[in-house]
Motif scaffolding. Structure first.
Motif, PDB file in Angstrom:
ATOM      1  N   ILE A   1      58.380  72.557  34.550  1.00  0.00           N
ATOM      2  CA  ILE A   1      58.017  71.814  35.765  1.00  0.00           C
ATOM      3  C   ILE A   1      58.363  70.336  35.626  1.00  0.00           C
ATOM      4  N   SER A   2      58.139  69.764  34.453  1.00  0.00           N
ATOM      5  CA  SER A   2      58.378  68.330  34.272  1.00  0.00           C
ATOM      6  C   SER A   2      59.796  68.029  33.804  1.00  0.00           C
ATOM      7  N   GLU A   3      60.627  69.060  33.700  1.00  0.00           N
ATOM      8  CA  GLU A   3      62.039  68.890  33.300  1.00  0.00           C
ATOM      9  C   GLU A   3      62.178  68.201  31.958  1.00  0.00           C
ATOM     10  N   THR A   4      61.334  68.568  31.008  1.00  0.00           N
ATOM     11  CA  THR A   4      61.441  68.012  29.650  1.00  0.00           C
ATOM     12  C   THR A   4      61.670  69.179  28.683  1.00  0.00           C
ATOM     13  N   GLY A   5      61.732  68.883  27.401  1.00  0.00           N
ATOM     14  CA  GLY A   5      61.817  69.957  26.410  1.00  0.00           C
ATOM     15  C   GLY A   5      63.236  70.438  26.163  1.00  0.00           C
ATOM     16  N   THR A   6      63.347  71.649  25.609  1.00  0.00           N
ATOM     17  CA  THR A   6      64.658  72.163  25.210  1.00  0.00           C
ATOM     18  C   THR A   6      65.557  72.415  26.428  1.00  0.00           C
ATOM     19  N   ASP A   7      64.968  72.753  27.573  1.00  0.00           N
ATOM     20  CA  ASP A   7      65.791  72.969  28.775  1.00  0.00           C
ATOM     21  C   ASP A   7      66.524  71.691  29.164  1.00  0.00           C
ATOM     22  N   ARG A   8      65.813  70.598  29.041  1.00  0.00           N
ATOM     23  CA  ARG A   8      66.407  69.301  29.371  1.00  0.00           C
ATOM     24  C   ARG A   8      67.544  68.986  28.400  1.00  0.00           C
ATOM     25  N   GLU A   9      67.296  69.270  27.142  1.00  0.00           N
ATOM     26  CA  GLU A   9      68.306  69.028  26.112  1.00  0.00           C
ATOM     27  C   GLU A   9      69.547  69.870  26.393  1.00  0.00           C
ATOM     28  N   GLU A  10      69.314  71.135  26.760  1.00  0.00           N
ATOM     29  CA  GLU A  10      70.431  72.034  27.074  1.00  0.00           C
ATOM     30  C   GLU A  10      71.221  71.521  28.265  1.00  0.00           C
TER      31      GLU A  10
END
Lengths: 466, 417
Positions: free
Chosen positions: A352-361
């Motif tokens: 939801i906050s667009e952080t974490g590994t998804d953001r990195e990817e």
């Protein structure tokens, strides 16, 4: 049923427990707002300066790409301070991570005070404290049989108690969230926008689903065990299991199952690989030159460049396969940790906050896309594309009795007009993309709710009210 | 008091609460040893790979500390590679560790278990020490039987403290003995004296939270209310104060984060000077070369003289604020004892700076003699306690006595009916 809900709600709201929770919540959310708004402003200043420097120092040898600071980091920090602050891009798609954001000093590890942490630690504990004596406490006081002697089903009683607990925690949660948003909004004017508010509303909704799990769990254990103190203890143990044990051990388990070599074992393998891929080929070229098979300096240079390029490609494939293996290990660890609702909530909040590994990817995808455009630009302006590697070679070759020195190729700097130099722009995702990435974990939370609800209903139906 | 103490121990020894919490501590310690040891092995591998060979004195790296398995602290920072030259010191970023996988969740070293879980256990055992007796109706009976309030309180407090601390002591000893026999861990007198000290300090910390829980128990009449207050303070001390301490200190300090960037840009100026030096050197004018090298050295010293005092002030302010919490004071104390704390990192950096200054002429090529080998010994216990560690011990003792005093005052006015 509404009478029970109102009665329970009023009891909770008038209790000292609620007052204490409200005070602690206000302190924590205000702290969250202050900490993250200050950090975001510092990061933004640093980012703006670095991007300006990168624009002023555009180069066809290497280009620096920086990660844009995330204004929603106060919702879920998700290990952002461990991630690279940017990447150095070289021709042919070579991306080298830069160190994490510079710091004056480093404190020993302390969990970040983001919303995800406050909700998954404090609020889940509070739900446990509200709900542990819901049934067992009534039984101990002797009021449970009186309630059940009324024409109201056990299921309704359970639903009413569950609703009261969730509504009670929703009050400080919303108050705290608003206070945090106000503080962050005062420092970061871009935050209180439509998409951000939507993300925050989703986050609160997600939090209530997560806390509902602990409410059902409390009611389940409270129905099964007679003594309230025992119920509390059991719930705390389960809480430690979900919040601490499962997430922390999943990394080790993934490590055992994945069989990925460590970074240093991998680095030790590189030496023989470079020897085989590059040096052996260079030696063969030297032999050919001394045998007279290569007659001109140009031929020798071309052969060496080709050997270097082939070696480069093999090394890049090796790095890529290692990087993918590491990614799979992380994915496995995350999958294992999803046994815990706390981990599910953490990952959903990252979505939801667009952080974490998804953001990195996403950043890596943008960087690779930019790398393609960058390579096209270099080809257009310089005429050739030379990869850069950590190894280089230099050797002397005998060509037609003349000794010549050959070095490994190096990218050429374009000295002309760079007004059309491509600029790196990081993509943004919409709220719907955030929901999509959080959907799987949100579904996991709902499944936990269903399982524990069924358990709680079964337990209360069988519960002896005497 | 001894009767009450024995009664408390025997009564609670056979309870579900005792078995569950002891089992939980045992499981967490096991996980901690496994994860922390894996982390330590990875850092050791890093050291073995990067360790300077032969007469190469341009790279400095110190081996990981086995006590980092118990209190990781900043051991990963301490184990970074430092590349030294006449131009200055370049620090390699942190190497990867097993828990880079899971940077979301705190590394569960023994310090984490003591700081967070043991404190929680101490509160869970003590929150109903007095209020529980009152709810059962036995408090007035005990007091009517001629029991002194102070003796009763102290007996209950130390009884509950014993119930938490003794199982921890046994499990901790098993854990440290297990660590001492693991491969790549050398456990000499250095290891055992510090482990002993950590054990003693942990005891004081458990007493702080036992007395805190007992204080709340003496303040309110219901155990659930006491539990609420105890948990709120636990969250405040363990999570809120350490986090907010860093932010508050930074807002009060005058060290901007960009200072490091300015330092780097000045170093590039120094780089330009160095290239000029090389040119002069090749032309053979040694006097000019020597003069410019001294200029480079002075430029570096000036950079450090402006930056370091500000940084030291920032660190001191941060520590002072975080010490408001006993958990913060314990973190600093145990990491200093284990030589993995902020003080140790500063000492290492100072040692490297002094080493570069001593060998500057040799590094710059002004003298032909070889660069001396870098030697570093972790701080001794004497120097640790001569520094900030003594303050941390005093803070913990102050908290313990403060809460005990508060509990006594509250209990003397407590209505047992």
């Amino acid at each position: 049923m509404m009478t029970i809900v109102k009665k329970e709600l009023l009891d909770h709201l008038q209790s000292i427990q609620f007052a204490v929770l409200l005070c602690v919540t206000v302190v924590l959310f205000c702290g969250n707002g202050l900490i993250f708004s200050k950090r975001f402003n510092q990061q933004s200043t640093w980012y703006t300066r670095k991007v300006t420097e990168a624009v002023q120092n555009q180069s066809t040898v290497s280009q620096l790409l920086y990660v844009r600071p995330d204004p929603l980091l106060f919702i879920s920090e998700s290990g952002n301070h461990y991630r690279p602050s940017g990447y150095e891009l070289k021709p042919r798609g070579a991306l080298a991570p830069m160190p994490s954001e510079p710091r004056n000093y480093k404190m020993p590890d302390i969990p970040e005070l983001d919303w995800a942490f406050i909700i998954k630690v404090l609020f889940s504990l509070f739900v446990v404290l509200l709900g542990y004596n819901s049934i067992s406490g009534e039984k101990e006081q002797g009021t449970l049989r009186q309630i059940l002697s009324q024409p109201m089903g056990r299921i309704r009683l359970l639903i009413a108690k569950h609703a009261a607990i969730v509504l009670t925690v929703a009050v400080p949660l919303i108050i705290g969230a608003l206070m945090s948003l106000i503080i962050v909004g005062m420092s970061i004017p871009t935050v209180p926008g439509v998409s951000t508010i939507s993300s925050l509303v989703l986050m609160i909704f997600l939090a209530l689903i997560y806390l509902s799990i602990f409410a059902f769990l409390s009611l389940l254990i409270s129905s099964l065990i007679r003594q309230s103190s025992l119920v509390l203890l059991t719930l705390l143990v389960v809480w430690v299991f979900f919040a601490v044990i499962v997430p922390n051990t999943s990394g080790i388990v993934a490590e055992q199952f994945s069989g990925v070599p460590s970074e240093y074992q991998e680095a030790r393998q590189l030496g023989p690989m470079i020897q085989q891929q590059v040096w052996a080929k260079i030696e063969k070229i030297q032999e050919k030159a001394s045998r007279g098979e290569l007659t001109t300096e140009e031929q020798v240079k071309r052969a060496c460049d080709r050997a270097f390029d082939e070696g480069q490609e093999d090394l890049i494939k090796h790095y890529d396969s290692y990087y993918n293996a590491m990614k799979q290990r992380v994915a496995l660890a995350r999958t294992i940790s999803r046994l815990s609702p706390t981990a599910l909530f953490q990952y959903a909040s990252e979505g939801i906050s667009e952080t974490g590994t998804d953001r990195e990817e996403r950043f890596m995808r943008d960087a690779r896309e930019y790398s393609r455009i960058y390579d096209e630009y270099i080809l257009k302006k310089v005429g050739k594309l030379t990869g850069v590697s950590n190894f280089s070679f230099m050797g002397s070759f005998d060509v037609n009795g003349k000794t010549i020195m050959i070095r490994s190729p190096f990218p050429e700097e374009y000295r002309g007009d760079k007004s059309d130099f491509p600029r790196f722009v990081e993509s943004r995702i919409s709220v719907s993309d955030g929901i999509r990435s959080a959907m799987a974990d949100g579904a996991g939370l709902i499944i936990w709710n269903l399982v524990l609800a069924v358990g709680a209903f079964s337990a209360i139906i069988r519960c002896d009210a005497r | 008091m001894m009767t009450i103490l024995k009664k408390e121990i025997l009564e609670n020894l056979t309870t579900y609460r005792f078995y569950v919490l002891t089992g939980l501590l045992c499981l967490l310690m096991l996980i901690s040893i496994i994860v922390s040891y894996g982390d330590y092995r990875l850092r050791l591998e890093n050291y073995n790979t990067l360790q300077p060979q032969g007469s190469n004195h341009e790279n400095i790296i110190i081996p990981p500390n086995p006590l980092s398995i118990i209190a990781k602290g900043l051991d990963a920072n301490l184990g970074r590679l430092y590349k030294i030259s006449a131009l200055g010191i370049e620090v390699n970023p942190n190497q990867q560790s097993i828990n880079r996988l899971f940077s979301l969740f705190t590394v569960p070293d023994m310090l984490f278990i003591i700081r967070v879980v043991l404190a929680l256990c101490a509160l869970l055992f003590s929150f109903d020490a007095i209020s529980g007796e009152r709810e059962n109706g036995t408090l007035k009976l005990i007091l009517a039987g001629g029991g002194q309030r102070v003796s009763l309180l102290l007996g209950k407090l130390f009884g509950r403290f014993t119930l938490v601390y003794v199982p921890f002591l046994v499990l901790f000893l098993v854990a440290v003995i297990t660590v001492s026999v693991l491969p790549d861990v050398q456990a000499g007198s250095y290891y055992w004296e510090r482990v002993g000290l950590i054990l003693v300090v942990s005891g004081v910390y458990v007493l702080v939270f036992s007395s805190l829980g007992t204080s709340f128990s003496c303040l309110v009449h219901r155990s659930s209310t006491s539990m609420m207050f105890s948990l709120a303070f636990w969250v405040f001390f363990v999570f809120v104060v350490p986090n907010m301490g860093v932010t508050i200190a930074q807002s009060m300090s005058d060290v901007p984060p960009g200072d490091r960037v300015e330092m780097e840009s000045r170093l590039s100026t120094v780089q330009a000077i160095f290239e000029t030096i090389q040119h002069v050197k090749s032309s053979g004018d040694q006097k000019e070369f020597a003069r410019i090298m001294v200029q480079v050295k002075e430029a570096n010293s000036h950079l450090l003289e402006t930056y370091r005092p500000k940084l030291n002030r920032l660190i001191n302010v941060t520590q002072d604020i975080v010490r408001i919490s006993p958990s913060g004071a314990l973190s600093f104390l145990i990491t200093e004892i284990a030589n993995t704390g902020m003080g140790e990192e500063l000492r290492l950096k100072d040692a490297i700076i002094l080493y570069v200054n001593r060998n500057f002429n040799r590094l710059a090529g002004l003298e032909k003699s070889p660069v001396e080998a870098f030697e570093y010994r972790p701080a001794s216990l004497g120097s640790i306690f001569a520094g900030s560690a003594a303050i941390d011990v005093l803070i913990l003792i102050l908290f313990a006595f403060g809460f005990i005093g508060f509990a006594m005052t509250s209990f003397l006015r407590y209505d047992p009916r």
